[in-house]
Design an enzyme around this catalytic site. Structure first.
Site, PDB file in Angstrom:
ATOM      1  N   THR A   1       0.864  -1.182   0.000  1.00 32.07           N
ATOM      2  CA  THR A   1       0.000   0.000   0.000  1.00 32.07           C
ATOM      3  C   THR A   1       0.897   1.227   0.000  1.00 32.07           C
ATOM      4  O   THR A   1       1.625   1.457   0.975  1.00 32.07           O
ATOM      5  CB  THR A   1      -0.897   0.032   1.255  1.00 32.07           C
ATOM      6  OG1 THR A   1      -1.678  -1.149   1.285  1.00 32.07           O
ATOM      7  CG2 THR A   1      -1.818   1.256   1.232  1.00 32.07           C
TER       8      THR A   1
ATOM      9  N   LYS B   1      -7.569   1.677  -2.864  1.00 31.25           N
ATOM     10  CA  LYS B   1      -7.177   1.224  -1.524  1.00 31.25           C
ATOM     11  C   LYS B   1      -7.285   2.354  -0.496  1.00 31.25           C
ATOM     12  O   LYS B   1      -7.834   2.166   0.597  1.00 31.25           O
ATOM     13  CB  LYS B   1      -5.735   0.691  -1.594  1.00 31.25           C
ATOM     14  CG  LYS B   1      -5.096   0.363  -0.282  1.00 31.25           C
ATOM     15  CD  LYS B   1      -5.646  -0.890   0.346  1.00 31.25           C
ATOM     16  CE  LYS B   1      -5.027  -1.105   1.720  1.00 31.25           C
ATOM     17  NZ  LYS B   1      -5.599  -2.222   2.432  1.00 31.25           N
TER      18      LYS B   1
ATOM     19  N   LYS C   1      -1.011   5.223   8.613  1.00 32.56           N
ATOM     20  CA  LYS C   1      -0.281   5.387   7.342  1.00 32.56           C
ATOM     21  C   LYS C   1      -1.266   5.584   6.177  1.00 32.56           C
ATOM     22  O   LYS C   1      -1.116   6.501   5.370  1.00 32.56           O
ATOM     23  CB  LYS C   1       0.581   4.143   7.099  1.00 32.56           C
ATOM     24  CG  LYS C   1       1.211   4.066   5.727  1.00 32.56           C
ATOM     25  CD  LYS C   1       1.782   2.672   5.445  1.00 32.56           C
ATOM     26  CE  LYS C   1       1.765   2.397   3.960  1.00 32.56           C
ATOM     27  NZ  LYS C   1       2.137   1.040   3.603  1.00 32.56           N
TER      28      LYS C   1
HETATM   29  P1  NAD Z   1       5.807  -6.186   7.150  1.00 33.00           P
HETATM   30  O1  NAD Z   1       6.604  -5.076   7.726  1.00 33.00           O
HETATM   31  O2  NAD Z   1       5.426  -7.339   8.003  1.00 33.00           O
HETATM   32  O3  NAD Z   1       6.570  -6.789   5.855  1.00 33.00           O
HETATM   33  C1  NAD Z   1       7.321  -6.024   4.961  1.00 33.00           C
HETATM   34  C2  NAD Z   1       8.574  -6.814   4.647  1.00 33.00           C
HETATM   35  O4  NAD Z   1       9.326  -6.130   3.633  1.00 33.00           O
HETATM   36  C3  NAD Z   1       9.510  -6.979   5.851  1.00 33.00           C
HETATM   37  O5  NAD Z   1       9.749  -8.359   6.089  1.00 33.00           O
HETATM   38  C4  NAD Z   1      10.766  -6.230   5.427  1.00 33.00           C
HETATM   39  O6  NAD Z   1      11.957  -6.809   5.938  1.00 33.00           O
HETATM   40  C5  NAD Z   1      10.691  -6.343   3.925  1.00 33.00           C
HETATM   41  N1  NAD Z   1      11.495  -5.341   3.230  1.00 33.00           N
HETATM   42  C6  NAD Z   1      11.564  -4.017   3.446  1.00 33.00           C
HETATM   43  N2  NAD Z   1      12.421  -3.443   2.575  1.00 33.00           N
HETATM   44  C7  NAD Z   1      12.903  -4.441   1.800  1.00 33.00           C
HETATM   45  C8  NAD Z   1      13.822  -4.497   0.738  1.00 33.00           C
HETATM   46  N3  NAD Z   1      14.462  -3.403   0.300  1.00 33.00           N
HETATM   47  N4  NAD Z   1      14.094  -5.685   0.174  1.00 33.00           N
HETATM   48  C9  NAD Z   1      13.488  -6.816   0.609  1.00 33.00           C
HETATM   49  N5  NAD Z   1      12.589  -6.831   1.622  1.00 33.00           N
HETATM   50  C10 NAD Z   1      12.310  -5.661   2.206  1.00 33.00           C
HETATM   51  O7  NAD Z   1       4.519  -5.486   6.516  1.00 33.00           O
HETATM   52  P2  NAD Z   1       3.149  -6.208   6.069  1.00 33.00           P
HETATM   53  O8  NAD Z   1       2.181  -6.206   7.204  1.00 33.00           O
HETATM   54  O9  NAD Z   1       3.480  -7.484   5.389  1.00 33.00           O
HETATM   55  O10 NAD Z   1       2.609  -5.147   5.012  1.00 33.00           O
HETATM   56  C11 NAD Z   1       3.172  -5.029   3.722  1.00 33.00           C
HETATM   57  C12 NAD Z   1       2.339  -4.049   2.918  1.00 33.00           C
HETATM   58  O11 NAD Z   1       0.997  -4.519   2.860  1.00 33.00           O
HETATM   59  C13 NAD Z   1       2.289  -2.637   3.515  1.00 33.00           C
HETATM   60  O12 NAD Z   1       2.365  -1.700   2.480  1.00 33.00           O
HETATM   61  C14 NAD Z   1       0.935  -2.603   4.209  1.00 33.00           C
HETATM   62  O13 NAD Z   1       0.407  -1.285   4.275  1.00 33.00           O
HETATM   63  C15 NAD Z   1       0.110  -3.499   3.303  1.00 33.00           C
HETATM   64  N6  NAD Z   1      -1.037  -4.155   3.971  1.00 33.00           N
HETATM   65  C16 NAD Z   1      -0.883  -4.739   5.197  1.00 33.00           C
HETATM   66  C17 NAD Z   1      -1.987  -5.357   5.778  1.00 33.00           C
HETATM   67  C18 NAD Z   1      -1.865  -6.016   7.130  1.00 33.00           C
HETATM   68  O14 NAD Z   1      -2.902  -6.355   7.726  1.00 33.00           O
HETATM   69  N7  NAD Z   1      -0.666  -6.245   7.660  1.00 33.00           N
HETATM   70  C19 NAD Z   1      -3.234  -5.378   5.125  1.00 33.00           C
HETATM   71  C20 NAD Z   1      -3.331  -4.812   3.861  1.00 33.00           C
HETATM   72  C21 NAD Z   1      -2.224  -4.197   3.289  1.00 33.00           C
END
Ligand code: NAD
Length: 295
Positions: free
Chosen positions: A96, A171, A246
Site C-alpha cells: 500500500t 485502496k 499510514k
Molecule cells: P511487514 O513489515 O510485516 O513486511 C514487509 C517486509 O518487507 C519486511 O519483512 C521487510 O523486511 C521487507 N522489506 C523491506 N524493505 C525491503 C527491501 N528493500 N528488500 C526486501 N525486503 C524488504 O509489513 P506487512 O504487514 O506485510 O505489510 C506489507 C504491505 O501490505 C504494507 O504496504 C501494508 O500497508 C500493506 N497491507 C498490510 C496489511 C496487514 O494487515 N498487515 C493489510 C493490507 C495491506
C-alpha cells in the site's frame, strides 16, 4: 507454471508467497531479514542470494513492502529491479503506497520494456493466509490478464480498477471509509456505555438497522458481539493502528494534491495520530475505542 520472485516476506508477503507455492508455482523469495526466507523454504519455496538473483530468474516479480520509499528504492535506479529484470517481466506491487510513487514506478517499468501493475490488497493477515484477499488492480489490460490467474491463488475478489495508480487510489479511498467508520462505531459504543445501554443490545439493533457496517458486524470494537474480532483478544492486531494511520495520511496527501474535500478523513487521521502517539501503534486499529473512552 510461472517462475515467481517474491520480494518482502513479512506478515502479508510470506503467506501470499506460500499460497503460490501451494498452487504449484516455483517461488523464489527475498527479504532483508532471514525469518521470512527460512519459512518460505520450509514451505517448499526457494530463496536467492540477493534481490537481483531472485529477479533475474523470474517471469513475474511480486513485491510486498512497507511503504512508497521502499518501493521506489527497490524498483528504481541502475541497481533497481526494473534495470535487473529480463525484458517483458511482469511486476506486481501489492504494497500500500502513494498513488504518485505507484505511477512513477509503473512508467519506469513500462519504459524499460516491462509490464507493471499496482495491486494493493484488503483482507489482512487472515485473508493472506486463507487466500481470500481482495486485490485492487491498476495498470494495462494485457498485464492484468496475465496477472489474474496468479492473483486468484492469493485472493478471492480481483478488481481491475483502471490504469496505473488506480489500485492504490481505490485502496486509500476504501481505508478512509474504514478508518472513519471504525471511529463512528466506537463513538456509538462509548456513548451507549455512558447511557447505560447494553453493548449486545446496541449490536443487535444497529447490525440490523441503518448503522450496519463492516466495522460493526465483522470487526466490532467491543468484546462479545463478534467473537472473532480483535476486541476479544485485547486488540492484538489484525491490522495495526500504525498501518491505519499510514493509509489515512496517504489519503490526506492525495486529497490535498487533488483538491478533494475530506474533513472526516482529516479528523480520522488526527485521532489515529493521537492514539498511535500513546504507544499503541502495534495494537489493532479497532483499539481506538480505548482512546475515545479516555479522550
Ligand atoms: P511487514 O513489515 O510485516 O513486511 C514487509 C517486509 O518487507 C519486511 O519483512 C521487510 O523486511 C521487507 N522489506 C523491506 N524493505 C525491503 C527491501 N528493500 N528488500 C526486501 N525486503 C524488504 O509489513 P506487512 O504487514 O506485510 O505489510 C506489507 C504491505 O501490505 C504494507 O504496504 C501494508 O500497508 C500493506 N497491507 C498490510 C496489511 C496487514 O494487515 N498487515 C493489510 C493490507 C495491506
Amino acid at each position: 507454471m510461472a517462475r515467481i520472485g517474491f520480494i518482502g516476506l513479512g506478515n502479508m508477503g510470506l503467506p501470499m508467497a506460500l499460497n503460490l507455492v501451494k498452487a504449484g508455482h516455483e517461488v523464489s523469495g527475498f527479504d532483508l531479514f532471514p525469518q521470512g526466507m527460512d519459512r518460505l523454504k520450509e514451505g517448499g519455496g526457494k530463496t536467492g542470494k540477493d534481490i537481483n538473483a531472485v529477479v533475474a530468474e523470474s517471469d513475474v516479480v511480486i513485491t510486498m513492502l512497507p511503504a512508497g520509499k521502499d518501493v521506489r528504492q527497490v524498483y528504481l535506479g541502475s541497481n533497481g529491479i526494473i534495470a535487473q529484470a529480463k525484458a517483458g517481466t511482469l511486476f506486481i506491487d501489492s504494497s500500500t503506497i502513494d498513488v504518485d510513487s505507484a505511477r512513477v514506478v509503473a512508467s519506469e517499468a513500462v519504459a524499460g520494456g516491462m509490464l507493471m501493475l499496482d495491486a494493493p490488497v484488503s483482507g489482512g493477515v487472515g485473508g493472506a493466509q486463507a487466500g481470500t484477499l481482495t486485490f485492487m488492480v491498476g495498470g494495462a489490460d494485457a498485464a492484468f490478464q496475465q496477472a489474474e490467474p496468479l492473483l486468484s491463488k492469493m485472493g478471492k475478489t480481483i478488481v481491475h480498477a483502471g490504469g496505473a495508480g488506480a489500485g492504490q487510489a481505490a485502496k486509500i479511498c476504501n481505508n478512509m471509509i474504514l478508518g472513519i467508520s471504525m471511529i463512528a462505531v466506537s463513538e456509538a459504543f462509548v456513548l451507549a456505555e455512558k447511557l447505560g445501554l447494553d453493548k449486545q443490545k446496541l449490536f443487535d439493533i444497529s447490525s440490523k438497522s441503518s448503522g450496519q457496517c463492516w466495522s460493526l458486524t465483522t470487526y466490532c470494537p467491543v468484546p462479545g458481539p463478534v467473537p472473532t474480532s480483535p476486541a476479544n483478544r485485547d486488540y492484538q492486531a489484525g491490522f495495526t493502528a500504525a498501518m491505519m494511520l499510514k493509509d489515512l495520511r496517504l489519503a490526506q496527501d492525495a486529497a490535498r494534491a487533488s483538491g478533494a474535500t475530506t474533513p472526516l478523513g482529516a479528523d480520522a487521521a488526527s485521532i489515529y495520530g493521537l492514539y498511535v502517539g500513546q504507544g499503541e501503534g502495534a495494537k489493532d486499529f479497532s483499539g481506538v475505542i480505548k482512546f475515545l473512552r479516555g479522550a
